[in-house]
Design a protein around this motif. Structure first.
Motif, PDB file in Angstrom:
ATOM      1  N   UNK A 126       0.820  -1.223   0.000  1.00 50.39           N
ATOM      2  CA  UNK A 126       0.000   0.000   0.000  1.00 50.39           C
ATOM      3  C   UNK A 126       0.851   1.269   0.000  1.00 50.39           C
ATOM      4  N   UNK A 127       2.106   1.151  -0.419  1.00 49.72           N
ATOM      5  CA  UNK A 127       3.035   2.280  -0.453  1.00 49.72           C
ATOM      6  C   UNK A 127       4.119   1.955  -1.476  1.00 49.72           C
ATOM      7  N   UNK A 128       4.986   2.928  -1.754  1.00 50.54           N
ATOM      8  CA  UNK A 128       6.094   2.733  -2.689  1.00 50.54           C
ATOM      9  C   UNK A 128       7.423   2.895  -1.948  1.00 50.54           C
ATOM     10  N   UNK A 129       8.215   1.834  -1.935  1.00 56.20           N
ATOM     11  CA  UNK A 129       9.494   1.854  -1.230  1.00 56.20           C
ATOM     12  C   UNK A 129      10.461   0.918  -1.945  1.00 56.20           C
ATOM     13  N   UNK A 130      11.685   1.377  -2.161  1.00 50.72           N
ATOM     14  CA  UNK A 130      12.677   0.556  -2.850  1.00 50.72           C
ATOM     15  C   UNK A 130      13.958   0.471  -2.027  1.00 50.72           C
ATOM     16  N   UNK A 131      14.529  -0.738  -1.962  1.00 47.19           N
ATOM     17  CA  UNK A 131      15.788  -0.945  -1.241  1.00 47.19           C
ATOM     18  C   UNK A 131      16.704  -1.815  -2.095  1.00 47.19           C
ATOM     19  N   UNK A 132      17.994  -1.635  -1.928  1.00 50.47           N
ATOM     20  CA  UNK A 132      18.997  -2.425  -2.646  1.00 50.47           C
ATOM     21  C   UNK A 132      19.208  -3.759  -1.921  1.00 50.47           C
ATOM     22  N   UNK A 133      19.239  -4.838  -2.688  1.00 45.84           N
ATOM     23  CA  UNK A 133      19.534  -6.160  -2.141  1.00 45.84           C
ATOM     24  C   UNK A 133      20.979  -6.514  -2.461  1.00 45.84           C
ATOM     25  N   UNK A 134      21.624  -7.179  -1.528  1.00 48.22           N
ATOM     26  CA  UNK A 134      23.017  -7.560  -1.738  1.00 48.22           C
ATOM     27  C   UNK A 134      23.249  -8.987  -1.245  1.00 48.22           C
ATOM     28  N   UNK A 156      25.120 -16.530  -9.651  1.00 48.02           N
ATOM     29  CA  UNK A 156      26.087 -15.964  -8.714  1.00 48.02           C
ATOM     30  C   UNK A 156      26.806 -14.763  -9.324  1.00 48.02           C
ATOM     31  N   UNK A 157      27.203 -14.892 -10.593  1.00 44.80           N
ATOM     32  CA  UNK A 157      27.888 -13.785 -11.265  1.00 44.80           C
ATOM     33  C   UNK A 157      26.974 -12.575 -11.405  1.00 44.80           C
ATOM     34  N   UNK A 158      25.705 -12.811 -11.729  1.00 46.39           N
ATOM     35  CA  UNK A 158      24.762 -11.705 -11.873  1.00 46.39           C
ATOM     36  C   UNK A 158      24.516 -11.023 -10.529  1.00 46.39           C
ATOM     37  N   UNK A 159      24.309 -11.813  -9.481  1.00 43.89           N
ATOM     38  CA  UNK A 159      24.029 -11.243  -8.162  1.00 43.89           C
ATOM     39  C   UNK A 159      25.200 -10.412  -7.645  1.00 43.89           C
ATOM     40  N   UNK A 160      26.407 -10.793  -8.022  1.00 44.52           N
ATOM     41  CA  UNK A 160      27.596 -10.092  -7.542  1.00 44.52           C
ATOM     42  C   UNK A 160      27.921  -8.844  -8.360  1.00 44.52           C
ATOM     43  N   UNK A 161      27.465  -8.801  -9.613  1.00 48.37           N
ATOM     44  CA  UNK A 161      27.936  -7.745 -10.509  1.00 48.37           C
ATOM     45  C   UNK A 161      26.855  -6.837 -11.086  1.00 48.37           C
ATOM     46  N   UNK A 162      25.591  -7.181 -10.894  1.00 50.44           N
ATOM     47  CA  UNK A 162      24.493  -6.361 -11.406  1.00 50.44           C
ATOM     48  C   UNK A 162      23.619  -5.934 -10.225  1.00 50.44           C
ATOM     49  N   UNK A 163      23.266  -4.664 -10.119  1.00 46.03           N
ATOM     50  CA  UNK A 163      22.429  -4.223  -8.997  1.00 46.03           C
ATOM     51  C   UNK A 163      21.073  -4.939  -8.974  1.00 46.03           C
ATOM     52  N   UNK A 164      20.669  -5.361  -7.783  1.00 45.98           N
ATOM     53  CA  UNK A 164      19.370  -6.002  -7.577  1.00 45.98           C
ATOM     54  C   UNK A 164      18.615  -5.188  -6.532  1.00 45.98           C
ATOM     55  N   UNK A 165      17.365  -4.853  -6.843  1.00 48.36           N
ATOM     56  CA  UNK A 165      16.554  -4.019  -5.965  1.00 48.36           C
ATOM     57  C   UNK A 165      15.254  -4.734  -5.606  1.00 48.36           C
ATOM     58  N   UNK A 166      14.655  -4.334  -4.490  1.00 46.94           N
ATOM     59  CA  UNK A 166      13.322  -4.802  -4.119  1.00 46.94           C
ATOM     60  C   UNK A 166      12.403  -3.589  -4.037  1.00 46.94           C
ATOM     61  N   UNK A 167      11.369  -3.589  -4.872  1.00 47.61           N
ATOM     62  CA  UNK A 167      10.405  -2.494  -4.902  1.00 47.61           C
ATOM     63  C   UNK A 167       9.067  -2.978  -4.366  1.00 47.61           C
ATOM     64  N   UNK A 168       8.683  -2.462  -3.211  1.00 46.03           N
ATOM     65  CA  UNK A 168       7.326  -2.663  -2.697  1.00 46.03           C
ATOM     66  C   UNK A 168       6.501  -1.509  -3.248  1.00 46.03           C
ATOM     67  N   UNK A 169       5.391  -1.824  -3.921  1.00 45.84           N
ATOM     68  CA  UNK A 169       4.786  -0.735  -4.680  1.00 45.84           C
ATOM     69  C   UNK A 169       3.287  -0.869  -4.912  1.00 45.84           C
ATOM     70  N   UNK A 170       2.736   0.269  -5.268  1.00 42.87           N
ATOM     71  CA  UNK A 170       1.389   0.394  -5.796  1.00 42.87           C
ATOM     72  C   UNK A 170       1.474   0.409  -7.322  1.00 42.87           C
ATOM     73  N   UNK A 171       0.381   0.157  -8.011  1.00 43.62           N
ATOM     74  CA  UNK A 171       0.401   0.242  -9.482  1.00 43.62           C
ATOM     75  C   UNK A 171       0.139   1.676  -9.948  1.00 43.62           C
TER      76      UNK A 171
END
Length: 295
Positions: A228-236, A266-281
């Motif tokens: 019910x909100x928009x929030x984004x965080x970086x996953x590592x 493993x290579x992608x997780x280590x070298x490409x940014x991964x984010x988690x977006x909790x969001x509304x449409x």
């Protein structure tokens, strides 16, 4: 007479062929989504895989596993040392793919006089599954994701079915100028020497016809979840790795395939940014996402 055609997706060439009784049905009525990827014929030894399509009775096999999603079923099994994939739509058999042990060659067996819609369903699923498995040891992954391009980079939106991947992609298209849709369901990602990651369009795009033979530097992954909100965080680290694994297609219970996918993940997780977006449409979700993931 057997007719064949070659296609190149994410740098991997594969060949499909059919006997005379199926040639018109296959190449005239079922391969429009593959045309942007067509290439001149090459020798079988240069192909990722070669798939023959023929009519016949479904072979008997030993079932090992079945998957069921949105009315589509895949029954996985074996015949001696060969792998079998039985593709069903609302529990109706559409075709059975029998693969050699190394997945370099395969045969798709379809029922005689099969309706065109079921025939096309079998052909598309067979080639997509075979591509995902045969390329798993080539630093390549077929994702279940929507992907947009923006400023020469591609951004993948991940999540379970129904999470809103396509919806979020459309929000970017509507509210962020310069955005284009690359693929709406099954893009391909490769990682090269120096950990350079590239995302590609493919002939498989779900319910949205978007079959673009294009490639972009991979800018990031965004795992979506409804909120019910928009929030984004970086996953590592482990969190980033765990976000990618469920979104990649492959026969993980077979060790060679699992090892290849694990290396790529493993290579992608280590070298490409991964984010988690909790969001509304909504528009804000797209803008919050863009402001974080675009460098």
């Amino acid at each position: 007479m057997i007719q064949s055609a070659c296609y190149k997706v994410a740098g991997h060439v594969f060949k499909v062929s059919a006997s005379a009784d199926l040639c018109d049905k296959l190449f005239s009525e079922c391969m429009d989504n593959y045309e942007p990827f067509a290439v001149p014929a090459v020798h079988d030894s240069e192909c990722l895989f070669v798939m023959d399509v023929e009519c016949g009775d479904a072979p008997e096999y030993t079932e090992e596993l079945r998957q069921d999603e949105e009315g589509q079923q895949i029954l996985c099994g074996t015949i001696q040392d060969k792998s079998v994939f039985d593709f069903r739509l609302h529990f109706k058999m559409t075709g059975v793919l029998v693969c050699a042990k190394d997945y370099k060659t395969a045969k798709l067996i379809v029922p005689p006089d099969e309706p065109l819609s079921l025939f096309k369903f079998a052909v598309n699923n067979a080639m997509m599954v075979l591509y995902a498995i045969a390329s798993a040891s080539c630093n390549t992954a077929l994702f279940h994701a929507a992907v947009v391009s923006y400023k020469d980079c591609g951004y993948l939106f991940l999540g379970k079915s129904g999470t809103g991947k396509s919806t979020h992609a459309r929000l970017w298209l509507k509210h962020i100028a310069g955005t284009d849709l690359l693929n709406d369901d099954n893009p391909v990602v490769r990682i090269f020497e120096g950990n350079r990651a590239v995302v590609y369009g493919s002939p498989w795009s779900g319910k949205t016809p978007c079959y673009k033979n294009q490639e972009f530097a991979l800018g990031g992954f965004v795992l979506l979840s409804q909120a019910p909100y928009n929030k984004i965080v970086r996953l590592r680290g482990v969190q980033a790795f765990a976000a990618l694994v469920p979104c990649i297609s492959g026969k993980r219970w077979e060790r060679v395939i699992a090892d290849g996918l694990h290396k790529t993940e493993n290579a992608l997780a280590m070298n490409v940014p991964v984010w988690h977006l909790e969001c509304l449409p909504d528009e804000e979700a797209a803008r919050v996402c863009k402001e974080s993931v675009v460098l």
